[in-house]
Scaffold this motif. Structure first.
Motif, PDB file in Angstrom:
ATOM      1  N   ASP A  94       0.819  -1.215   0.000  1.00  0.00           N
ATOM      2  CA  ASP A  94       0.000   0.000   0.000  1.00  0.00           C
ATOM      3  C   ASP A  94       0.848   1.258   0.000  1.00  0.00           C
ATOM      4  N   ALA A  95       2.113   1.129   0.406  1.00  0.00           N
ATOM      5  CA  ALA A  95       2.991   2.306   0.466  1.00  0.00           C
ATOM      6  C   ALA A  95       3.298   2.816  -0.934  1.00  0.00           C
ATOM      7  N   ALA A  96       3.703   4.074  -1.026  1.00  0.00           N
ATOM      8  CA  ALA A  96       4.246   4.598  -2.281  1.00  0.00           C
ATOM      9  C   ALA A  96       5.638   4.000  -2.466  1.00  0.00           C
ATOM     10  N   VAL A  97       5.913   3.471  -3.630  1.00  0.00           N
ATOM     11  CA  VAL A  97       7.195   2.805  -3.886  1.00  0.00           C
ATOM     12  C   VAL A  97       8.054   3.678  -4.788  1.00  0.00           C
ATOM     13  N   ILE A  98       9.310   3.838  -4.407  1.00  0.00           N
ATOM     14  CA  ILE A  98      10.256   4.616  -5.215  1.00  0.00           C
ATOM     15  C   ILE A  98      11.364   3.680  -5.680  1.00  0.00           C
ATOM     16  N   ASN A  99      11.593   3.662  -6.972  1.00  0.00           N
ATOM     17  CA  ASN A  99      12.640   2.824  -7.553  1.00  0.00           C
ATOM     18  C   ASN A  99      14.007   3.470  -7.319  1.00  0.00           C
ATOM     19  N   MET A 262      22.812  17.497  -4.713  1.00  0.00           N
ATOM     20  CA  MET A 262      21.502  17.599  -5.350  1.00  0.00           C
ATOM     21  C   MET A 262      20.682  16.320  -5.155  1.00  0.00           C
ATOM     22  N   GLY A 263      21.385  15.202  -4.947  1.00  0.00           N
ATOM     23  CA  GLY A 263      20.694  13.935  -4.709  1.00  0.00           C
ATOM     24  C   GLY A 263      19.807  14.007  -3.482  1.00  0.00           C
ATOM     25  N   VAL A 264      20.299  14.648  -2.430  1.00  0.00           N
ATOM     26  CA  VAL A 264      19.485  14.766  -1.213  1.00  0.00           C
ATOM     27  C   VAL A 264      18.289  15.679  -1.489  1.00  0.00           C
ATOM     28  N   ALA A 265      18.528  16.792  -2.166  1.00  0.00           N
ATOM     29  CA  ALA A 265      17.440  17.747  -2.442  1.00  0.00           C
ATOM     30  C   ALA A 265      16.351  17.104  -3.292  1.00  0.00           C
ATOM     31  N   VAL A 266      16.765  16.401  -4.344  1.00  0.00           N
ATOM     32  CA  VAL A 266      15.778  15.771  -5.232  1.00  0.00           C
ATOM     33  C   VAL A 266      14.978  14.713  -4.488  1.00  0.00           C
ATOM     34  N   ARG A 267      15.655  13.952  -3.638  1.00  0.00           N
ATOM     35  CA  ARG A 267      14.940  12.874  -2.931  1.00  0.00           C
ATOM     36  C   ARG A 267      14.002  13.448  -1.879  1.00  0.00           C
ATOM     37  N   MET A 268      14.366  14.575  -1.289  1.00  0.00           N
ATOM     38  CA  MET A 268      13.422  15.240  -0.380  1.00  0.00           C
ATOM     39  C   MET A 268      12.157  15.615  -1.158  1.00  0.00           C
ATOM     40  N   ALA A 269      12.343  16.164  -2.341  1.00  0.00           N
ATOM     41  CA  ALA A 269      11.188  16.585  -3.143  1.00  0.00           C
ATOM     42  C   ALA A 269      10.329  15.385  -3.554  1.00  0.00           C
ATOM     43  N   VAL A 270      10.991  14.291  -3.941  1.00  0.00           N
ATOM     44  CA  VAL A 270      10.250  13.094  -4.375  1.00  0.00           C
ATOM     45  C   VAL A 270       9.465  12.507  -3.197  1.00  0.00           C
ATOM     46  N   LEU A 271      10.118  12.412  -2.028  1.00  0.00           N
ATOM     47  CA  LEU A 271       9.436  11.839  -0.857  1.00  0.00           C
ATOM     48  C   LEU A 271       8.247  12.695  -0.462  1.00  0.00           C
ATOM     49  N   ASP A 272       8.460  14.005  -0.450  1.00  0.00           N
ATOM     50  CA  ASP A 272       7.378  14.911  -0.066  1.00  0.00           C
ATOM     51  C   ASP A 272       6.202  14.786  -1.034  1.00  0.00           C
ATOM     52  N   THR A 273       6.505  14.760  -2.327  1.00  0.00           N
ATOM     53  CA  THR A 273       5.432  14.676  -3.330  1.00  0.00           C
ATOM     54  C   THR A 273       4.649  13.374  -3.172  1.00  0.00           C
ATOM     55  N   LEU A 274       5.371  12.260  -2.983  1.00  0.00           N
ATOM     56  CA  LEU A 274       4.681  10.975  -2.926  1.00  0.00           C
ATOM     57  C   LEU A 274       3.963  10.750  -1.600  1.00  0.00           C
ATOM     58  N   ALA A 275       4.406  11.437  -0.561  1.00  0.00           N
ATOM     59  CA  ALA A 275       3.738  11.263   0.734  1.00  0.00           C
ATOM     60  C   ALA A 275       2.412  12.017   0.784  1.00  0.00           C
ATOM     61  N   ARG A 276       2.264  12.994  -0.094  1.00  0.00           N
ATOM     62  CA  ARG A 276       1.001  13.752  -0.131  1.00  0.00           C
ATOM     63  C   ARG A 276      -0.007  13.018  -0.989  1.00  0.00           C
ATOM     64  N   GLY A 277      -1.250  13.305  -0.727  1.00  0.00           N
ATOM     65  CA  GLY A 277      -2.315  12.917  -1.640  1.00  0.00           C
ATOM     66  C   GLY A 277      -2.427  11.427  -1.862  1.00  0.00           C
ATOM     67  N   PRO A 278      -3.095  11.051  -2.963  1.00  0.00           N
ATOM     68  CA  PRO A 278      -3.357   9.641  -3.201  1.00  0.00           C
ATOM     69  C   PRO A 278      -2.073   8.895  -3.502  1.00  0.00           C
ATOM     70  N   ARG A 279      -2.128   7.600  -3.328  1.00  0.00           N
ATOM     71  CA  ARG A 279      -0.949   6.772  -3.567  1.00  0.00           C
ATOM     72  C   ARG A 279      -0.506   6.883  -5.029  1.00  0.00           C
ATOM     73  N   ARG A 280       0.745   7.239  -5.190  1.00  0.00           N
ATOM     74  CA  ARG A 280       1.340   7.230  -6.538  1.00  0.00           C
ATOM     75  C   ARG A 280       2.715   6.617  -6.425  1.00  0.00           C
ATOM     76  N   ASN A 281       3.083   5.822  -7.395  1.00  0.00           N
ATOM     77  CA  ASN A 281       4.390   5.187  -7.347  1.00  0.00           C
ATOM     78  C   ASN A 281       5.312   5.758  -8.396  1.00  0.00           C
ATOM     79  N   ALA A 282       6.603   5.839  -8.068  1.00  0.00           N
ATOM     80  CA  ALA A 282       7.569   6.396  -9.026  1.00  0.00           C
ATOM     81  C   ALA A 282       8.618   5.355  -9.347  1.00  0.00           C
TER      82      ALA A 282
END
Ligand code: NCD
Length: 282
Positions: A94-99, A262-282
């Protein structure tokens, strides 16, 4: 970016959320950077390293998925040596999955951080000439970067010996070169890749010395690129194999440290985006 550099940790955006780093393959910077990104946003972060050695991978993966699901985690960062494994996990949890890298297939957050690094330095991606060099065939970093950079309007070339280029790579919209000097002529960005010997069946590279002579990035080969060309490498680097230290450590030319930041910054943005709203996987 600001949050990443602010020095203040544990912001509240992911407070109360659980992030599990599930790595079936070795990793230093990717795992650490997802861990830091989660912690900087206030998530509870758990690292799970799973040895793949003797177990049946399909079965383990699905068993693990069931366990993780029972633990009710919100974000699952997965790296696996089989292409498609994170996508399979995404169907089972059920979690959002990040590759975070699947076999020789994709490494999407690496491409995002590379694109961000380039855009910050060059001010744009559109119209830039980017050469991705070396072991393209085994590289999920190359594949994700080709997709992202061509979509953003960069012109991408791949440069390497025929044995290390995937068949039909030109169908991805890239120009193919077998000679480094011709391949680097006039480029804005030189992206070097590690020789991924753990994925080679053998015989694809004659010897490390030979490889460096023809395909290793040194100052002489780099002189064929534009005078303001910048050098990148996703790490881990094999110095003296695909890149020499003088180039890798040159603060005027090398973006390698900035890529990690930049890797840390991008991953912060990805985690934040996926933690919001409906489940979406990247
Ligand atoms: C890469 C990977 O694991 O795909 N490294 C990384 O994530 N920074 C490239 C590699 O292993 O050579």
């Amino acid at each position: 970016m600001l949050l990443n550099r602010s020095g203040k940790t544990a912001r509240d955006l992911l407070r109360g959320k659980t992030l599990i780093n599930l790595f079936f393959e070795d990793s230093t910077r990717t795992r650490t950077s997802f861990e830091l990104a989660g912690k900087r946003l206030g998530a509870d972060v758990i690292n799970m390293s799973v040895a793949t050695s003797s177990v049946n991978k399909g079965e383990t993966l699905l068993d693990t998925a069931a366990t993780l699901n029972a633990m009710q985690c919100d974000l699952l960062v997965a790296r696996h040596d089989q292409s498609g494994a994170p996508s399979l996990l995404a169907q089972k949890v059920d979690a959002a999955v990040i590759n975070a890298g699947d076999g020789m297939h994709e490494h999407p957050t690496q491409a995002l951080l590379d694109a961000l690094t380039i855009r910050r330095r060059k001010g744009r991606l559109e119209g830039l000439e980017v050469a991705i060099c070396g072991d393209i065939g085994h590289s999920r970093v190359a594949r994700s970067n080709i997709h992202l950079l061509t979509a953003m309007g960069s012109r991408v070339r791949v440069v390497g010996p025929p044995t290390l280029l995937p068949q039909g790579v030109e169908e991805l919209g890239v120009a193919v070169f077998h000679d480094m000097r011709a391949g680097l002529a006039g480029v804005d960005i030189v992206m070097m890749l590690r020789l991924q010997r753990e994925r080679m069946a053998g015989g694809q590279v004659p010897s490390v010395r030979e490889f460096f002579r023809f395909y290793g990035l040194d100052e002489e080969k780099l002189s064929y690129a534009r005078p303001d060309a910048l050098v990148m490498h996703p790490g881990p680097m094999n110095r003296g194999v695909e890149i020499e230290s003088r180039v890798a450590d040159d603060p005027e030319r090398s973006l390698i440290r900035e890529q990690v930041e930049m890797g840390v910054a991008v991953r912060m943005a990805v985690l934040d985006t996926l933690a919001r709203g409906p489940r979406r996987n990247a």
